[in-house]
Design an enzyme around this catalytic site. Sequence first.
Site, short mmCIF file in Angstrom:
data_model
loop_
_atom_site.label_atom_id
_atom_site.label_comp_id
_atom_site.label_asym_id
_atom_site.label_seq_id
_atom_site.Cartn_x
_atom_site.Cartn_y
_atom_site.Cartn_z
N LYS A 81 0.85 -1.20 0.00
CA LYS A 81 0.00 0.00 0.00
C LYS A 81 0.88 1.24 0.00
CE LYS A 81 -3.93 2.04 2.56
NZ LYS A 81 -4.84 1.87 3.72
N SER A 156 -9.78 2.08 2.93
CA SER A 156 -8.88 2.83 2.08
C SER A 156 -7.89 1.95 1.31
CB SER A 156 -8.10 3.83 2.94
OG SER A 156 -7.28 3.13 3.87
N SER A 180 -10.10 -0.39 7.19
CA SER A 180 -9.52 -0.23 5.84
C SER A 180 -8.84 -1.46 5.28
CB SER A 180 -8.52 0.92 5.84
OG SER A 180 -9.21 2.13 5.91
#
Lengths: 488, 483
Positions: A81, A156, A180
Amino acid sequence: MGADLCHLSIGELGALLREKKVSASEVLEAHLKRVETLDPKVGAFLHVNAEQAMAQARHAQELLDGGRGVTALTGIPVGIKDVIVMDGTPSTAASRILSAFKGTYDATVVRKLHAAGAVCFGKLNMDEFAMGSSTENSSVKKTLNPWDLDCVPGGSSGGSAAAVAAGFCPVSIGSDTGGSIRQPAAFCGVVGLKPTYGRVSRFGVIAFASSLDQLGPFARTVADAAHLLEFMSGFDDLDSTSVDRPVPNYAAAADRGVKGLRLGVPKEYFIDGMDAEVEAAVRGALAELEKQGAKLVEVSLPHTKYAVATYYIVATAEASSNLARYDGVRFGHRAKDPKDIFDLYVRSRGEGFGPEVKRRIMLGTFCLSSGYYDAYYRKAQQLRWLIRQDFLEAFKTCDAIVSPVTPTAAFRFGEKAADPIQMYLSDIFTISCNLAGLPGVSVPCGFTSKSLPVGLQVLARHFAEETLVQVGGAYERATDWHKRRPAL
Amino acid sequence: MEYEAVIGLEVHAQMLTKTKLFCSCSASFGDDPNANTCPICLGFPGVLPKLNRQAVEYAIRTGLALGCRINGKSVFSRKNYFYPDLPKGYQISQYDLPLCSGGNLKARVLGDDGRVAYEKEVRITRIHMEEDAGKSLHEASRDIRSSLIDLNRACTPLMEIVSEPDIRSAREASAYLKELRQVLLYLGVCDGNMEEGSLRCDANVSLRPKGSEKLGTRTETKNVNSFRFLERAIEYEIRRQEMILSTGGTIVQETRLFDANTGETRSMRSKEEAHDYRYFPEPDLLPLVVSEAQISDISARLPELPEAKRQRFISDYSLSDYDAGILSSDKVLASFFEKTAKLCGDAKVAANWIQTEVLCEVKDVETELPKAKVTPETLAALITLIQKGTISGKIAKDVFGDMWTSGKEPEEIVKSKGLVQVSDEGELAKVIDNVIAANAKQVEQYKGGKQSVFGFFVGAVMKATQGKANPAVVNRLLKEKLG
Ligand SMILES: [Zn+2]
């Protein structure tokens, strides 16, 4: 072999690598090729560091050839990420204000993955600074849900979930501040595990809300997630909030079965307005676990109704402070021709941050300002403690808590973007876990009539990640939801 | 109306740790700009602070020396404000739960004659730890106005020592600061260098009608960096506030700056534009927990402090309060004295020599004395030469001057210059006879009862022996011969 390599678990890939049926470079190349051809459809990657990754793959191959220092991750491609800082690699948290920023050091988790021989081969899209539930807040681009390109992948960590679902990498890393990891895992039909706060070092993670953020793995199977977690976990001298306790062999727990385990079903988590198909899928999963010998017990988490409000005060307060360093003085983006320093701050931040980030900075600044601190921040801290107490109380009567991950399956682009409150409520089942610092996992437990995945959430006591693996593993063995692949 | 000043000081002391408060960069002063920086003190995305345990120990040491309570659990908080040389946009500090609370310090306030007029006890409110910010350098000379930032100082460890508003005058304020500085130097926790900013002081000043209990509106004068400036800034501020109040005006609560060129303070920002720091507990650091065992361990290793040393000098060496005060005023000086006294066996003589000769030569005891060519060993050797009668006190002063510049041993100087005192009666009798013979007129005056002429004969004998004559022997022989 080629494309076939992109749908294997790391257990299967690792066996091929160790038996020399395939090289680490071939594994990486297969994934790079798939990203090249299919990611334009999905939009999971922000950056692919092919050259660095090839060097890592060659190094992994040397280890494999030498037969020394080989781990379950040696030669395995891992997607990262973009909230995680990697040396020499763009690390932007999908924000315009960091668009020119390259990491100058490796996050602890990246160091650990390198040490295990993993190949960290790219940065994955996300909501800007991890703020959002759909990855629509990325300042760079949209990520689409591989199961339905009209739907969001969740957020997210939308890029991290979509990449695993789409076969771009067998495992990836995301961060979970209020759900998330678990929510996008549910939306994309993969396994996503959020460890106990303090289990994984946050050093090198671009902070959103420091007291809630935690890194965790995405994978296609519970055992894969457990393997990755083992390598990520452990005390880090550079993170004062990381906890010094031994790291178990998590994957071993996947085969333990659930016989005799008491699973708590919180009555507050099966609410009106919940999607009927989601509820049916989750109820079906509970029945399956019961069939395998688990005992379902009703538990109560009475402060659940305050969780979303509490979360948005704590998280935004910390975020408003964590994001102060992006002031236009450093890290690339600076407004042109500022009149004075104040103008430089205001315009650089105005241009650099997206609307959701601005909304949260303002909310957090307000909650901390003198005159409001007691009414908001202090109250939220008290509620946080009560929410934690709810869980500790519930865990006196059960070993794990099972629930839906989200009230609905993946929604369509723009469906909730105009209404932040609606968007915030989609995290209602995941948020309490972060406030309490507990570990949680999302495992695929069915599909809606529109072929969208549904996730089952399992929560456990602090540092009882093994229980998550145990429950998730037992359920996974009995079903084949995790074996389905989206058609791309 | 007569007014009374109410003053409290906030002192920032940079701790003498090798590394910074939250990273392992060097905390040394004067290196190339930004040489001592890393992602952590630069506030790069993703980094986390890691507390320096040495700094915690230094702050506890200071707290114990000032009689504070050491809080078993203290909390770091974020103080949020935007400033170009504050990398994270917040400063990690301690707020509602500091490491040390309460405490007090006795300051010796000087009178107009420079002697101690009275002792003043000032209560300490708290001592907390915090990180420093960097430094902005503004370049106006270029075509484009530009500002450069040096973050070497960013994240260096500070203690903020906050006093109660117990101080009543500029002189008391500087006495307090001097005493505090001495304590810090004795503890070895701060180098006390005010010019380099290792020790900085903010003064809160307000006025109230004499006898009133109510506090008036205060102003805060920031970053005063010398004792003299502190006195001048406070004196100016008292006069300024007095003038406003006596003409019916009101004091505006504000932050002021002292201008050393004009000797005035001027407004920096008013309360209206004061910052809302939005303090909240630092989520990246756990609460700081110190155990009783740690505290008592640090306590057991505390060095002797200035006040205790002064008392001991009075009782152990029978020094006057004044002499003890001077000789204990500095750690280096105090140890110089004690060593000399022990080696020569006469503390009073050692005290005199140090206060007259040594302190005459050094302007700054801390920096110059450790490098001086005269050491306690050589000074004690010189005193021993006097005690043994080898040289006279007068000759000794010349020898000392030579020692100070050349660094030679006193015996060597005495030998090479032939300065050994003449005590031989026969030799001296000859000289005295010559002096008496050559000065018939003065002999007559002396015999006529003019006692003061005696000194003339002593001087003449000394002159004839180039000062080497033993004065005691000269006195005795002269008395015999002159009858
Ligand atoms: Zn540093």
